[in-house]
Design a protein around this motif. Structure first.
Motif, PDB file in Angstrom:
ATOM      1  N   TYR A 290       0.847  -1.198   0.000  1.00  0.00           N
ATOM      2  CA  TYR A 290       0.000   0.000   0.000  1.00  0.00           C
ATOM      3  C   TYR A 290       0.877   1.240   0.000  1.00  0.00           C
ATOM      4  CZ  TYR A 290      -3.832  -3.176   1.095  1.00  0.00           C
ATOM      5  OH  TYR A 290      -4.768  -4.181   1.047  1.00  0.00           O
ATOM      6  N   PRO A 291       0.401   2.358  -0.567  1.00  0.00           N
ATOM      7  CA  PRO A 291      -0.915   2.564  -1.183  1.00  0.00           C
ATOM      8  C   PRO A 291      -0.967   1.988  -2.599  1.00  0.00           C
ATOM      9  CG  PRO A 291       0.373   4.571  -1.336  1.00  0.00           C
ATOM     10  CD  PRO A 291       1.193   3.607  -0.529  1.00  0.00           C
ATOM     11  N   VAL A 292      -2.194   1.650  -3.034  1.00  0.00           N
ATOM     12  CA  VAL A 292      -2.396   1.106  -4.373  1.00  0.00           C
ATOM     13  C   VAL A 292      -3.538   1.852  -5.050  1.00  0.00           C
ATOM     14  CG1 VAL A 292      -1.574  -1.192  -3.734  1.00  0.00           C
ATOM     15  CG2 VAL A 292      -4.021  -0.660  -3.574  1.00  0.00           C
ATOM     16  N   ILE A 293      -3.633   1.661  -6.347  1.00  0.00           N
ATOM     17  CA  ILE A 293      -4.766   2.202  -7.101  1.00  0.00           C
ATOM     18  C   ILE A 293      -5.483   1.031  -7.748  1.00  0.00           C
ATOM     19  CG2 ILE A 293      -3.352   2.682  -9.169  1.00  0.00           C
ATOM     20  CD1 ILE A 293      -5.191   5.240  -9.521  1.00  0.00           C
ATOM     21  N   VAL A 294      -6.802   1.012  -7.612  1.00  0.00           N
ATOM     22  CA  VAL A 294      -7.643  -0.078  -8.106  1.00  0.00           C
ATOM     23  C   VAL A 294      -8.447   0.427  -9.303  1.00  0.00           C
ATOM     24  CG1 VAL A 294      -9.530  -1.655  -7.534  1.00  0.00           C
ATOM     25  CG2 VAL A 294      -7.792  -1.102  -5.808  1.00  0.00           C
ATOM     26  N   LYS A 295      -8.385  -0.317 -10.411  1.00  0.00           N
ATOM     27  CA  LYS A 295      -9.047   0.124 -11.638  1.00  0.00           C
ATOM     28  C   LYS A 295      -9.804  -1.027 -12.294  1.00  0.00           C
ATOM     29  CE  LYS A 295      -4.939   2.897 -12.883  1.00  0.00           C
ATOM     30  NZ  LYS A 295      -3.934   3.096 -13.956  1.00  0.00           N
ATOM     31  N   PRO A 296     -11.025  -0.788 -12.784  1.00  0.00           N
ATOM     32  CA  PRO A 296     -11.653  -1.776 -13.667  1.00  0.00           C
ATOM     33  C   PRO A 296     -10.768  -1.962 -14.901  1.00  0.00           C
ATOM     34  CG  PRO A 296     -13.249  -0.122 -12.960  1.00  0.00           C
ATOM     35  CD  PRO A 296     -11.898   0.380 -12.551  1.00  0.00           C
TER      36      PRO A 296
ATOM     37  N   SER B  40     -11.691   7.294 -15.537  1.00  0.00           N
ATOM     38  CA  SER B  40     -11.503   7.098 -14.087  1.00  0.00           C
ATOM     39  C   SER B  40     -12.755   6.593 -13.384  1.00  0.00           C
ATOM     40  CB  SER B  40     -11.022   8.393 -13.412  1.00  0.00           C
ATOM     41  OG  SER B  40      -9.734   8.724 -13.871  1.00  0.00           O
ATOM     42  N   ILE B  41     -13.705   6.043 -14.134  1.00  0.00           N
ATOM     43  CA  ILE B  41     -14.912   5.478 -13.524  1.00  0.00           C
ATOM     44  C   ILE B  41     -14.536   4.201 -12.765  1.00  0.00           C
ATOM     45  CG2 ILE B  41     -17.190   4.484 -13.977  1.00  0.00           C
ATOM     46  CD1 ILE B  41     -17.292   6.224 -16.519  1.00  0.00           C
ATOM     47  N   GLY B  42     -14.984   4.109 -11.512  1.00  0.00           N
ATOM     48  CA  GLY B  42     -14.710   2.922 -10.702  1.00  0.00           C
ATOM     49  C   GLY B  42     -13.301   2.837 -10.154  1.00  0.00           C
ATOM     50  N   VAL B  43     -12.524   3.915 -10.288  1.00  0.00           N
ATOM     51  CA  VAL B  43     -11.125   3.917  -9.831  1.00  0.00           C
ATOM     52  C   VAL B  43     -11.044   4.453  -8.403  1.00  0.00           C
ATOM     53  CG1 VAL B  43      -8.825   4.877 -10.233  1.00  0.00           C
ATOM     54  CG2 VAL B  43     -10.241   4.174 -12.180  1.00  0.00           C
ATOM     55  N   SER B  44     -10.224   3.794  -7.582  1.00  0.00           N
ATOM     56  CA  SER B  44     -10.050   4.224  -6.185  1.00  0.00           C
ATOM     57  C   SER B  44      -8.583   4.132  -5.789  1.00  0.00           C
ATOM     58  CB  SER B  44     -10.858   3.339  -5.232  1.00  0.00           C
ATOM     59  OG  SER B  44     -12.232   3.365  -5.530  1.00  0.00           O
ATOM     60  N   ILE B  45      -8.183   5.041  -4.906  1.00  0.00           N
ATOM     61  CA  ILE B  45      -6.878   4.953  -4.263  1.00  0.00           C
ATOM     62  C   ILE B  45      -7.085   4.304  -2.901  1.00  0.00           C
ATOM     63  CG2 ILE B  45      -4.951   6.256  -3.299  1.00  0.00           C
ATOM     64  CD1 ILE B  45      -5.546   8.406  -5.414  1.00  0.00           C
ATOM     65  N   VAL B  46      -6.306   3.271  -2.615  1.00  0.00           N
ATOM     66  CA  VAL B  46      -6.427   2.532  -1.370  1.00  0.00           C
ATOM     67  C   VAL B  46      -5.126   2.708  -0.584  1.00  0.00           C
ATOM     68  CG1 VAL B  46      -6.792   0.269  -0.319  1.00  0.00           C
ATOM     69  CG2 VAL B  46      -7.952   0.857  -2.464  1.00  0.00           C
TER      70      VAL B  46
ATOM     71  N   GLU C  44      -5.221  -1.515   4.159  1.00  0.00           N
ATOM     72  CA  GLU C  44      -5.975  -2.742   3.886  1.00  0.00           C
ATOM     73  C   GLU C  44      -7.468  -2.593   4.171  1.00  0.00           C
ATOM     74  OE1 GLU C  44      -5.912  -7.497   5.113  1.00  0.00           O
ATOM     75  OE2 GLU C  44      -4.367  -6.126   5.867  1.00  0.00           O
ATOM     76  N   GLY C  45      -7.844  -1.826   5.176  1.00  0.00           N
ATOM     77  CA  GLY C  45      -9.244  -1.682   5.536  1.00  0.00           C
ATOM     78  C   GLY C  45     -10.085  -0.998   4.470  1.00  0.00           C
ATOM     79  N   GLU C  46      -9.456  -0.333   3.520  1.00  0.00           N
ATOM     80  CA  GLU C  46     -10.180   0.364   2.458  1.00  0.00           C
ATOM     81  C   GLU C  46     -10.337  -0.482   1.196  1.00  0.00           C
ATOM     82  OE1 GLU C  46      -8.323   4.748   3.722  1.00  0.00           O
ATOM     83  OE2 GLU C  46      -7.751   3.795   1.825  1.00  0.00           O
ATOM     84  N   LEU C  47      -9.662  -1.639   1.172  1.00  0.00           N
ATOM     85  CA  LEU C  47      -9.590  -2.413  -0.065  1.00  0.00           C
ATOM     86  C   LEU C  47     -10.935  -2.981  -0.509  1.00  0.00           C
ATOM     87  CD1 LEU C  47      -7.874  -3.594  -2.342  1.00  0.00           C
ATOM     88  CD2 LEU C  47      -7.411  -5.578  -0.867  1.00  0.00           C
ATOM     89  N   ASP C  48     -11.684  -3.578   0.427  1.00  0.00           N
ATOM     90  CA  ASP C  48     -12.944  -4.237   0.049  1.00  0.00           C
ATOM     91  C   ASP C  48     -13.913  -3.253  -0.605  1.00  0.00           C
ATOM     92  OD1 ASP C  48     -12.111  -6.699   0.875  1.00  0.00           O
ATOM     93  OD2 ASP C  48     -13.134  -6.637   2.824  1.00  0.00           O
ATOM     94  N   TYR C  49     -14.015  -2.064  -0.050  1.00  0.00           N
ATOM     95  CA  TYR C  49     -14.918  -1.056  -0.630  1.00  0.00           C
ATOM     96  C   TYR C  49     -14.465  -0.670  -2.038  1.00  0.00           C
ATOM     97  CZ  TYR C  49     -17.532   3.256  -1.328  1.00  0.00           C
ATOM     98  OH  TYR C  49     -18.359   4.230  -1.843  1.00  0.00           O
ATOM     99  N   ALA C  50     -13.153  -0.500  -2.216  1.00  0.00           N
ATOM    100  CA  ALA C  50     -12.621  -0.140  -3.527  1.00  0.00           C
ATOM    101  C   ALA C  50     -12.888  -1.233  -4.557  1.00  0.00           C
ATOM    102  CB  ALA C  50     -11.123   0.137  -3.435  1.00  0.00           C
ATOM    103  N   LEU C  51     -12.733  -2.484  -4.129  1.00  0.00           N
ATOM    104  CA  LEU C  51     -12.991  -3.604  -5.038  1.00  0.00           C
ATOM    105  C   LEU C  51     -14.476  -3.695  -5.378  1.00  0.00           C
ATOM    106  CD1 LEU C  51     -10.665  -6.399  -3.580  1.00  0.00           C
ATOM    107  CD2 LEU C  51     -10.323  -5.058  -5.662  1.00  0.00           C
ATOM    108  N   ASP C  52     -15.330  -3.502  -4.379  1.00  0.00           N
ATOM    109  CA  ASP C  52     -16.773  -3.511  -4.644  1.00  0.00           C
ATOM    110  C   ASP C  52     -17.135  -2.445  -5.673  1.00  0.00           C
ATOM    111  OD1 ASP C  52     -17.178  -5.568  -2.882  1.00  0.00           O
ATOM    112  OD2 ASP C  52     -17.850  -4.294  -1.222  1.00  0.00           O
ATOM    113  N   SER C  53     -16.544  -1.265  -5.554  1.00  0.00           N
ATOM    114  CA  SER C  53     -16.820  -0.172  -6.494  1.00  0.00           C
ATOM    115  C   SER C  53     -16.356  -0.532  -7.894  1.00  0.00           C
ATOM    116  CB  SER C  53     -16.122   1.112  -6.028  1.00  0.00           C
ATOM    117  OG  SER C  53     -16.625   1.535  -4.777  1.00  0.00           O
ATOM    118  N   ALA C  54     -15.164  -1.095  -7.985  1.00  0.00           N
ATOM    119  CA  ALA C  54     -14.616  -1.444  -9.308  1.00  0.00           C
ATOM    120  C   ALA C  54     -15.386  -2.588  -9.950  1.00  0.00           C
ATOM    121  CB  ALA C  54     -13.136  -1.806  -9.175  1.00  0.00           C
ATOM    122  N   PHE C  55     -15.765  -3.584  -9.144  1.00  0.00           N
ATOM    123  CA  PHE C  55     -16.471  -4.742  -9.692  1.00  0.00           C
ATOM    124  C   PHE C  55     -17.906  -4.410 -10.105  1.00  0.00           C
ATOM    125  CE2 PHE C  55     -13.338  -7.591  -7.344  1.00  0.00           C
ATOM    126  CZ  PHE C  55     -12.719  -8.017  -8.527  1.00  0.00           C
TER     127      PHE C  55
END
Length: 345
Positions: free
Chosen positions: A161-167, A173-179, A182-193
């Motif tokens: 970490y930190p990482v960037i999650v992208k569809p 940049s739709i569905g993209v999150s900066i994490v 670790e506690g922020e990862l699940d929400y970022a993945l839910d958004s991207a998926f």
């Protein structure tokens, strides 16, 4: 110059394509422009230039206009007693799915319609971020290391970490999150998926230098835009990129050395050559410790990156006169004739 702009499509970037087309109407004033809108149900409409306003589409007024079908070399407007063909050169301005994934390219190629935009293979390698990484590996272009996660099966990530999650298959940049932890990862993945069944994870480098360069090839020669250093906070989110699609004023050239500008152009050519001919694209690069890394390829950049060119009209005209021609197999039925002759039929 006569040019037909094709826009809309069934994607999350449908509205962005509308904004982009309206902007190009302004930037290409003086051209003989026509507009064809692809609705979300894949119906094509011929839009009156005077009706090229956002409310035309948000209120469904486009559905009162002429519907079009496709024929060899043209879109066709069928009447009671005759049909009108709309041919010439088309500009693929459909962002996201349909326009950048190769769907429209395949359709236009199938009907032998001339167009500015990425061809099928170019679309495949630029639309899916995983395949862009493969292209980088094949052509000796640096890119950030990444992990791929699947909706059906994914484990904890290995990237620090930190990482960037992208569809994997989405832009703007739709569905993209900066994490950042670790506690922020699940929400970022839910958004991207929500937008894709595949997601890529890359290291997020705070404050990394980023530069954009657009260009195209015509008659075997490369033509480049200025180099832009985009203004951003942590990253260019959807709202900032959305505004890019309506930009029409030329931006200031980034203060970069000749050496760095040459490196950016060399990497651009590696991306473009023998793949993107016929398209005007924008490449977004990172510069880390003096080395150039490809971040992503924009095969149909917002408003065609008009704001990066000193002579955008001239660029479009030059490109339209240097479009690749797909080779078609000539069918003469010699094989069938020979079989028939051997059988005495």
């Amino acid at each position: 110059m006569k040019l037909t702009i094709l826009f809309g499509g069934a994607s999350f970037e449908h509205e962005i394509s509308i904004v982009s087309a309206i902007t190009l109407k302004q930037k290409l004033s003086g051209f003989e422009l026509s507009f064809i809108f692809c609705d979300q149900d894949h119906t094509f409409y011929l839009i009156e230039p005077s009706k090229m306003k956002a409310v035309t589409f948000s209120k469904g007024e486009h559905k009162k206009m002429a519907k079009l079908s496709l024929s060899h070399g043209a879109f066709v407007q069928k009447g009671l007693f005759s049909s009108v063909e709309h041919g010439g050169v088309f500009l693929n301005l459909i962002h996201g799915a349909d326009g950048e994934d190769g769907t429209i390219a395949a359709l236009l190629d199938f009907f032998s319609i001339k167009y500015i935009g990425p061809r099928i293979d170019a679309s495949v390698f630029s639309y899916d971020k995983r395949y862009t990484k493969w292209l980088c590996d094949a052509r000796g272009i640096k890119s950030l290391k990444y992990e791929e996660l699947s909706l059906k099966e994914h484990n904890n990530i290995k990237t620090p970490y930190p990482v960037i999650v992208k569809p994997s298959r989405l832009g703007s940049s739709i569905g993209v999150s900066i994490v950042k932890e670790e506690g922020e990862l699940d929400y970022a993945l839910d958004s991207a998926f929500e937008f894709d069944s595949s997601v890529i994870v890359e290291p997020f480098i705070n404050g990394v230098k980023e530069y954009n360069l657009a260009g195209f090839s015509a008659d075997g020669k490369f033509y480049f835009s200025i180099v832009e250093e985009p203004h951003k906070e942590e990253f260019l989110d959807f709202e900032k990129k959305y505004m890019d699609f309506s930009r029409s004023e030329q931006v200031l050239k980034a203060e970069v050395s000749k050496e760095l500008e040459t490196k950016l152009r060399v990497n651009f050519e590696k991306v473009y050559k023998d793949l993107f001919e016929g398209a005007l694209i924008r490449c977004d690069f990172f510069v880390i410790e003096g080395e150039v890394y490809l971040n992503e390829i924009n095969p149909i950049p917002g408003s065609m990156a008009n704001y990066l060119f000193e002579d955008f009209k001239g660029s479009i005209e030059l490109l339209s006169n240097s479009l690749p021609h797909a080779k078609r197999a000539r069918v003469n039925y010699d094989y069938i004739h020979s079989i028939s002759k051997a059988k005495g039929k």
